[in-house]
Write a protein that holds these residues in place. Structure first.
Motif, PDB file in Angstrom:
ATOM      1  N   ASN A 219      36.775   5.594  -2.868  1.00 14.99           N
ATOM      2  CA  ASN A 219      36.648   6.382  -4.256  1.00 14.99           C
ATOM      3  C   ASN A 219      36.999   7.866  -4.169  1.00 14.99           C
ATOM      4  OD1 ASN A 219      35.178   4.254  -5.577  1.00 14.99           O
ATOM      5  ND2 ASN A 219      33.487   4.715  -4.174  1.00 14.99           N
ATOM      6  N   THR A 220      37.154   8.308  -3.088  1.00 14.91           N
ATOM      7  CA  THR A 220      37.662   9.914  -2.872  1.00 14.91           C
ATOM      8  C   THR A 220      38.564   9.958  -1.723  1.00 14.91           C
ATOM      9  OG1 THR A 220      35.764  10.444  -1.470  1.00 14.91           O
ATOM     10  CG2 THR A 220      35.479  10.766  -3.726  1.00 14.91           C
ATOM     11  N   ALA A 221      39.429  11.071  -1.529  1.00 10.04           N
ATOM     12  CA  ALA A 221      40.126  11.355  -0.205  1.00 10.04           C
ATOM     13  C   ALA A 221      39.150  11.403   0.829  1.00 10.04           C
ATOM     14  CB  ALA A 221      40.907  12.772  -0.608  1.00 10.04           C
ATOM     15  N   ALA A 222      38.045  11.822   0.625  1.00  9.64           N
ATOM     16  CA  ALA A 222      37.240  11.871   1.923  1.00  9.64           C
ATOM     17  C   ALA A 222      36.791  10.511   2.407  1.00  9.64           C
ATOM     18  CB  ALA A 222      35.694  12.720   1.371  1.00  9.64           C
ATOM     19  N   ASP A 223      36.319   9.581   1.575  1.00  7.49           N
ATOM     20  CA  ASP A 223      36.362   8.180   1.925  1.00  7.49           C
ATOM     21  C   ASP A 223      37.333   7.528   2.856  1.00  7.49           C
ATOM     22  OD1 ASP A 223      33.827   8.186   0.282  1.00  7.49           O
ATOM     23  OD2 ASP A 223      34.805   7.296  -1.238  1.00  7.49           O
ATOM     24  N   TYR A 224      38.697   7.909   2.279  1.00 10.63           N
ATOM     25  CA  TYR A 224      40.071   7.282   2.965  1.00 10.63           C
ATOM     26  C   TYR A 224      39.963   8.127   4.357  1.00 10.63           C
ATOM     27  CZ  TYR A 224      44.699   8.410   4.011  1.00 10.63           C
ATOM     28  OH  TYR A 224      45.843   8.637   4.734  1.00 10.63           O
ATOM     29  N   GLU A 225      39.879   9.303   4.483  1.00  8.90           N
ATOM     30  CA  GLU A 225      40.370  10.052   5.721  1.00  8.90           C
ATOM     31  C   GLU A 225      38.959   9.608   6.543  1.00  8.90           C
ATOM     32  OE1 GLU A 225      40.084  13.976   4.419  1.00  8.90           O
ATOM     33  OE2 GLU A 225      42.136  14.104   3.606  1.00  8.90           O
ATOM     34  N   GLU A 226      37.683   9.355   6.175  1.00 10.34           N
ATOM     35  CA  GLU A 226      36.705   8.971   7.130  1.00 10.34           C
ATOM     36  C   GLU A 226      37.074   7.768   7.859  1.00 10.34           C
ATOM     37  OE1 GLU A 226      31.836   7.852   7.211  1.00 10.34           O
ATOM     38  OE2 GLU A 226      32.898   8.510   5.038  1.00 10.34           O
ATOM     39  N   ASP A 227      37.572   6.698   7.003  1.00 11.56           N
ATOM     40  CA  ASP A 227      38.203   5.627   7.688  1.00 11.56           C
ATOM     41  C   ASP A 227      39.338   5.682   8.647  1.00 11.56           C
ATOM     42  OD1 ASP A 227      36.104   3.392   7.205  1.00 11.56           O
ATOM     43  OD2 ASP A 227      37.072   2.880   5.019  1.00 11.56           O
ATOM     44  N   MET A 228      40.142   6.516   7.985  1.00  9.54           N
ATOM     45  CA  MET A 228      41.342   6.716   8.991  1.00  9.54           C
ATOM     46  C   MET A 228      40.739   7.314  10.363  1.00  9.54           C
ATOM     47  SD  MET A 228      44.151   5.741   7.535  1.00  9.54           S
ATOM     48  CE  MET A 228      43.087   4.217   7.017  1.00  9.54           C
ATOM     49  N   ARG A 229      40.071   8.305  10.154  1.00  6.84           N
ATOM     50  CA  ARG A 229      39.550   8.918  11.555  1.00  6.84           C
ATOM     51  C   ARG A 229      38.835   7.787  12.179  1.00  6.84           C
ATOM     52  NH1 ARG A 229      38.592  13.444   8.008  1.00  6.84           N
ATOM     53  NH2 ARG A 229      39.957  15.230   8.548  1.00  6.84           N
ATOM     54  N   SER A 230      38.022   6.987  11.829  1.00  6.75           N
ATOM     55  CA  SER A 230      37.254   5.822  12.591  1.00  6.75           C
ATOM     56  C   SER A 230      38.093   5.054  13.136  1.00  6.75           C
ATOM     57  CB  SER A 230      36.244   5.248  11.515  1.00  6.75           C
ATOM     58  OG  SER A 230      37.016   4.281  10.753  1.00  6.75           O
ATOM     59  N   LEU A 231      39.412   4.636  12.606  1.00  6.51           N
ATOM     60  CA  LEU A 231      40.143   3.801  13.278  1.00  6.51           C
ATOM     61  C   LEU A 231      40.696   4.281  14.484  1.00  6.51           C
ATOM     62  CD1 LEU A 231      42.377   2.783  10.009  1.00  6.51           C
ATOM     63  CD2 LEU A 231      40.722   1.465  11.017  1.00  6.51           C
ATOM     64  N   PHE A 232      40.787   5.669  14.640  1.00  8.20           N
ATOM     65  CA  PHE A 232      41.474   6.357  16.199  1.00  8.20           C
ATOM     66  C   PHE A 232      40.273   7.090  16.683  1.00  8.20           C
ATOM     67  CE2 PHE A 232      44.898   5.788  12.819  1.00  8.20           C
ATOM     68  CZ  PHE A 232      45.520   5.020  13.481  1.00  8.20           C
ATOM     69  N   HIS A 233      39.190   6.924  16.291  1.00  4.37           N
ATOM     70  CA  HIS A 233      37.742   7.378  17.202  1.00  4.37           C
ATOM     71  C   HIS A 233      38.004   8.789  17.172  1.00  4.37           C
ATOM     72  CE1 HIS A 233      36.851   3.326  17.886  1.00  4.37           C
ATOM     73  NE2 HIS A 233      38.176   3.071  18.557  1.00  4.37           N
TER      74      HIS A 233
END
Length: 236
Positions: A219-233
């Motif tokens: 729903n926000t850029a923060a949601d997107y970026e959190e998942d992107m970071r989690s993908l690459f630990h």
């Protein structure tokens, strides 16, 4: 007509080379402003649905004649609000394609991040029939599971559908991902349900990108970026 005077700083900024993107952290940093603006633009359309408030009529009892009179009075008293609400609903409907195009752009940013930085080569057993190891789709077999589908594959399929809907057909694994999203299993009810918001044969939807973002819970850029970071630990 006189030309505006540009300082050396402005000239250097305009002619400067792009910063190198060597990591997911760098990618997120240098795309943050664009992704944020896309989310802001997408949700700005929701104002059409929020105001004015949607009026509602309630009545109790079995006296249909009385209820009808009460309804007619309510409708007359709220005529201006009702008409404005209907008008704004129509305006929102006219903007749905624009909204989905913005969502497709967000998926493109996520798609390129995974394609560029994922080093995954393995494929889950449930997708080995449609994805071979050491291929580009295999890069996307990462992330938290969404209806038993890796997040990366949801991004992959959503991006490909939103960018190639005019082709009229889709390659694997896009078809399989959408089929599984449309036919989801409920552990609570112990049976499968069909969700036409992910049915590629649904003629009422051209671009499914907004529903993909909804499924991702972005729903926000923060949601997107959190998942992107989690993908690459990696941390923020």
């Amino acid at each position: 007509m006189t030309e505006p005077i540009q300082g050396d700083g402005a000239k250097r900024a305009r002619n400067s080379d792009e910063s190198p993107i060597h990591s997911i952290q760098s990618y997120l940093k240098h795309t943050h402003s664009a992704v944020s603006k896309l989310f802001e633009a997408r949700y700005s359309y929701d104002e059409l649905l929020l105001f004015p408030e949607r009026p509602g009529f309630t009545a109790w009892g079995d006296d249909e004649e009385r209820i009808e009179k009460e309804y007619q009075k309510w409708a007359e008293d709220n005529k201006a609000q009702i008409e404005e609400r209907l008008q704004r609903d129509e305006q929102f409907a006219d903007e749905v394609f624009a909204i989905r195009t913005l969502c497709g752009a967000i998926l493109q940013f996520a798609f390129m991040a995974i394609k560029q930085f994922s080093e995954n080569t393995s494929v889950p057993d449930s997708f080995q029939e449609v994805i071979k190891p050491n291929t580009i789709p295999a890069k996307f077999c990462i992330g938290r599971l969404i209806d038993d589908i890796p997040l990366g594959l949801v991004v992959y399929a959503g991006r490909n559908q939103s960018h190639h809907y005019d082709d009229g057909w889709y390659r694997e694994p896009t078809k399989t991902v959408f089929s599984r999203l449309a036919n989801w299993y409920s552990p609570t009810f112990r049976k499968y349900f069909f969700d036409d918001r992910f049915d590629l044969n649904n003629q009422n939807i051209i671009n499914f990108a907004d529903w993909i973002l909804w499924k991702l819970d972005w729903n926000t850029a923060a949601d997107y970026e959190e998942d992107m970071r989690s993908l690459f630990h990696c941390s923020s």
